[in-house]
Write a protein that holds these residues in place. Structure first.
Motif, PDB file in Angstrom:
ATOM      1  N   TYR A 135       0.686   2.744  -8.418  1.00  0.00           N
ATOM      2  CA  TYR A 135       0.001   1.782  -7.568  1.00  0.00           C
ATOM      3  C   TYR A 135      -1.503   2.044  -7.498  1.00  0.00           C
ATOM      4  O   TYR A 135      -2.287   1.147  -7.226  1.00  0.00           O
ATOM      5  N   GLN A 136      -1.901   3.303  -7.697  1.00  0.00           N
ATOM      6  CA  GLN A 136      -3.300   3.672  -7.562  1.00  0.00           C
ATOM      7  C   GLN A 136      -4.038   3.686  -8.898  1.00  0.00           C
ATOM      8  O   GLN A 136      -5.272   3.671  -8.926  1.00  0.00           O
ATOM      9  N   ALA A 137      -3.317   3.758 -10.007  1.00  0.00           N
ATOM     10  CA  ALA A 137      -3.957   3.855 -11.320  1.00  0.00           C
ATOM     11  C   ALA A 137      -4.537   2.502 -11.733  1.00  0.00           C
ATOM     12  O   ALA A 137      -3.840   1.489 -11.729  1.00  0.00           O
ATOM     13  N   GLU A 138      -5.818   2.481 -12.083  1.00  0.00           N
ATOM     14  CA  GLU A 138      -6.425   1.246 -12.571  1.00  0.00           C
ATOM     15  C   GLU A 138      -5.772   0.798 -13.871  1.00  0.00           C
ATOM     16  O   GLU A 138      -5.604  -0.392 -14.113  1.00  0.00           O
ATOM     17  N   ASP A 139      -5.411   1.769 -14.718  1.00  0.00           N
ATOM     18  CA  ASP A 139      -4.767   1.470 -15.995  1.00  0.00           C
ATOM     19  C   ASP A 139      -3.611   2.445 -16.199  1.00  0.00           C
ATOM     20  O   ASP A 139      -3.807   3.557 -16.686  1.00  0.00           O
ATOM     21  N   LEU A 158      -4.740  11.640 -11.305  1.00  0.00           N
ATOM     22  CA  LEU A 158      -5.629  10.504 -11.088  1.00  0.00           C
ATOM     23  C   LEU A 158      -7.099  10.890 -11.248  1.00  0.00           C
ATOM     24  O   LEU A 158      -7.880  10.163 -11.864  1.00  0.00           O
ATOM     25  N   ASN A 159      -7.473  12.051 -10.677  1.00  0.00           N
ATOM     26  CA  ASN A 159      -8.893  12.420 -10.713  1.00  0.00           C
ATOM     27  C   ASN A 159      -9.276  13.251 -11.929  1.00  0.00           C
ATOM     28  O   ASN A 159     -10.442  13.623 -12.090  1.00  0.00           O
ATOM     29  N   ARG A 172      -2.147  12.974 -19.174  1.00  0.00           N
ATOM     30  CA  ARG A 172      -3.164  11.979 -19.458  1.00  0.00           C
ATOM     31  C   ARG A 172      -3.140  11.642 -20.946  1.00  0.00           C
ATOM     32  O   ARG A 172      -3.641  12.386 -21.780  1.00  0.00           O
ATOM     33  N   GLU A 192       0.849  -1.194   0.000  1.00  0.00           N
ATOM     34  CA  GLU A 192       0.000   0.000   0.000  1.00  0.00           C
ATOM     35  C   GLU A 192       0.881   1.239   0.000  1.00  0.00           C
ATOM     36  O   GLU A 192       1.817   1.357   0.786  1.00  0.00           O
TER      37      GLU A 192
END
Length: 374
Positions: free
Chosen positions: A261-265, A242-243, A164, A4
């Motif tokens: 670690y937090q990015a889904e893709d 991220l957001n 992005r 984490e």
């Protein structure tokens, strides 16, 4: 299963706008103790338990399991305090607060050492020091601390552009990508004086730390053309991207690595170190001259340099540690963003932020004020 990773509070909280403190301290003149310390207060000490460890660093910058392991092995407590800027750290030192271990960036390590605020560190008294100094010759004699006489390197990182890909496609590997029309209104710059002025300086082919008034006029003029395109100044590149609040964000490499670690893709994000050059920086372990438990501080540095602890900490914070054998750990971590890697050539590229004289620092403060005001 990936460990984490906490939000990147270390860099997200960094603010370099405390101009009065910065200018007053230029060149180290703001760091002399009220009385010159005795020679024995600056002399190296052995690594041994001489009390609990009073620790002063950015928040969330050591894996909690490493702290617990250190406490258990040596029968001590780690008493933690955090700062949110280099100026804040130095203000606490100047106020007489006592810490056993602190973590200045390169230019601030130079100021503290010049001001007689750091105890010397004998690397031969650290059983794991060779893992740094025997491999990373840059740190054997860095510009900010000749011979690394008062410091041991902790992390290294670079500054670039995060973006992005899913929203604006590919970039051109230039700082001028911050002016990308597709990102207008969703561009963030770091809320950091040196980083913003340094980015513009590199774009113009100038020295990253210039304090020349003519150079700074060119820098503020260039940034004036970017100002209407900005959503704002924020060092929280991690969450902004991220957001989706940011489509392009000036960003620290370590925060981009932690974001993975937090990015889904992860493939929807990109990170580039622009071709005009990327600022490089490093944090250091250092022991203040008035540390009550310098022996425990030495033990902590040595403990942090053990391979298993280096690996844990790299995976926790997202920043590389220049310790031999840790390179694959970090390379695996940043596989989607290989530009996050910090190489020997990066370190030697001379893109560190340097200390200027009082007039230069005051000129940079003034330029930063104009840029922030728009």
């Amino acid at each position: 299963m990936s460990p984490e990773v906490p939000p990147p509070t270390r860099r997200a909280l960094l603010r370099a706008g405390a101009g009065g403190l910065l200018a007053a301290a230029a060149g180290g003149c703001g760091f002399m103790p009220a009385q010159k310390p005795d020679a024995d207060r600056l002399a190296p000490v052995d690594a041994r338990v001489d009390g609990d460890l009073v620790y002063f660093n950015w928040a969330d910058f050591v894996d909690p399991s490493v702290f617990k392991g250190f406490e258990k092995e040596y029968g001590v407590k780690v008493i933690q305090s955090n700062f949110d800027s280099m100026e804040g750290m130095v203000a606490k030192l100047n106020a007489g607060n006592r810490y056993d271990i602190i973590f200045p960036t390169a230019k601030w390590a130079q100021r503290l050492a010049r001001g007689g605020r750091l105890r010397r560190i004998d690397h031969s008294r650290l059983s794991n020091a060779q893992a740094i100094f025997g491999t990373y010759d840059y740190f054997a004699d860095p510009w900010y601390d000749p011979g690394s006489a008062h410091t041991v390197p902790f992390t290294a990182y670079k500054t670039g552009i995060g973006w992005r890909r899913d929203r604006i496609g590919e970039l051109s590997d230039s700082w001028r990508d911050l002016w990308n029309d597709r990102a207008k209104g969703k561009v963030f710059l770091l809320d950091d004086r040196d980083e913003v002025l340094g980015m513009a300086a590199l774009t113009l082919g100038l020295d990253v730390s210039t304090g020349d008034p003519g150079d700074l006029d060119r820098i503020t003029s260039l940034l004036g053309t970017l100002r209407p395109r900005l959503r704002g100044f924020s060092s929280d590149s991690y969450n902004n991207l991220l957001n989706g609040n940011a489509l392009i964000q000036q960003a620290w490499s370590g925060d981009m690595a932690a974001m993975l670690y937090q990015a889904e893709d992860p493939s929807v994000f990109g990170f580039q170190a622009p071709k005009e050059g990327s600022p490089i920086n490093s944090d250091c372990y250092a022991i203040p001259w008035n540390a009550a438990h310098p022996g425990t501080a030495m033990l902590f540095i040595d403990y942090m340099l053990r391979p298993e602890n280096v690996k844990k900490n790299i995976e926790y914070i997202g920043y590389p540690m220049p310790v031999a054998g840790s390179e694959k750990t970090y390379a695996d971590l940043v596989e989607p963003f290989p530009e996050c890697l910090v190489t020997h050539d990066d370190l030697k590229a001379d893109a560190y932020f340097r200390n200027g004289g009082r007039a230069a620092e005051e000129a940079r403060d003034t330029a930063w004020t104009h840029v922030k005001a728009g």
